[in-house]
Design a protein around this motif. Sequence first.
Motif, PDB file in Angstrom:
ATOM      1  N   ALA A 112       0.837  -1.202   0.000  1.00  0.00           N
ATOM      2  CA  ALA A 112       0.000   0.000   0.000  1.00  0.00           C
ATOM      3  C   ALA A 112       0.877   1.259   0.000  1.00  0.00           C
ATOM      4  CB  ALA A 112      -0.929   0.001   1.215  1.00  0.00           C
ATOM      5  N   GLU A 113       1.934   1.231   0.792  1.00  0.00           N
ATOM      6  CA  GLU A 113       2.849   2.374   0.840  1.00  0.00           C
ATOM      7  C   GLU A 113       3.521   2.568  -0.512  1.00  0.00           C
ATOM      8  OE1 GLU A 113       6.988   3.607   3.097  1.00  0.00           O
ATOM      9  OE2 GLU A 113       5.678   2.117   4.025  1.00  0.00           O
ATOM     10  N   THR A 114       3.937   1.477  -1.135  1.00  0.00           N
ATOM     11  CA  THR A 114       4.583   1.546  -2.439  1.00  0.00           C
ATOM     12  C   THR A 114       3.623   2.085  -3.492  1.00  0.00           C
ATOM     13  OG1 THR A 114       5.986  -0.333  -1.844  1.00  0.00           O
ATOM     14  CG2 THR A 114       5.830   0.200  -4.176  1.00  0.00           C
ATOM     15  N   GLY A 120       2.042   9.127  -6.273  1.00  0.00           N
ATOM     16  CA  GLY A 120       2.601  10.471  -6.146  1.00  0.00           C
ATOM     17  C   GLY A 120       3.629  10.752  -7.231  1.00  0.00           C
ATOM     18  N   ILE A 121       4.455   9.769  -7.521  1.00  0.00           N
ATOM     19  CA  ILE A 121       5.467   9.932  -8.568  1.00  0.00           C
ATOM     20  C   ILE A 121       4.790  10.116  -9.922  1.00  0.00           C
ATOM     21  CG2 ILE A 121       7.294   8.719  -9.833  1.00  0.00           C
ATOM     22  CD1 ILE A 121       8.153   7.513  -7.129  1.00  0.00           C
ATOM     23  N   GLN A 128       5.065  17.458 -14.590  1.00  0.00           N
ATOM     24  CA  GLN A 128       6.283  17.851 -15.299  1.00  0.00           C
ATOM     25  C   GLN A 128       6.095  17.769 -16.812  1.00  0.00           C
ATOM     26  OE1 GLN A 128       9.391  15.385 -13.703  1.00  0.00           O
ATOM     27  NE2 GLN A 128       9.511  16.535 -11.792  1.00  0.00           N
ATOM     28  N   ARG A 129       5.356  16.757 -17.262  1.00  0.00           N
ATOM     29  CA  ARG A 129       5.100  16.626 -18.696  1.00  0.00           C
ATOM     30  C   ARG A 129       4.282  17.813 -19.206  1.00  0.00           C
ATOM     31  NH1 ARG A 129       4.055  11.697 -22.279  1.00  0.00           N
ATOM     32  NH2 ARG A 129       3.129  12.629 -24.110  1.00  0.00           N
TER      33      ARG A 129
END
Length: 164
Positions: A112-114, A120-121, A128-129
């Motif tokens: 879940a954390e991953t 988020g990433i 950014q794109r």
Amino acid sequence: MVQEYYHEYCEILKELRLDPLQSQRLVPEAESLLQQMTLEIRGLSDNDERVEWLERIQLYKNQLRLLQQEPERASLMQSSASSHVAHSSNISTESLLARQSNVLEQARRSLAETEEIAGGITENLQSQRRTMESSQNKVSALQGLTDKAHSILDNLNKPWWKKL
């Protein structure tokens, strides 16, 4: 952050060595710390440092497994001596199931954390794109304006009789 996890892990090992009967409580905690350390290490930019830490964590996991087996061996020896093998196997089976449940729960939390971090990433990359596409559009528009200004300046620099 990795150093903090490492120091916590060392404290748990001290407790385990002092009181091996606490392994059911301390081993899952130590395993969780090792998993968190692994996650933190994967984020390190220095490849040599990352490899070194991953090797150290593998050693810590082996060490933890050995410490975990010591109380189990002792309890098996005591149970066979007192001829309560059936009862002991039920207890060890229950403790094994409890440990496996703890490991599965920790794995679920890590997953879940991953997933949260990956989300988020992904959002960051999308932002950014969009920024890059916007910048590219602005550069194209500026290039067009620059070309137009260049042609106007060329016309202004020509003598008036060549303009006719």
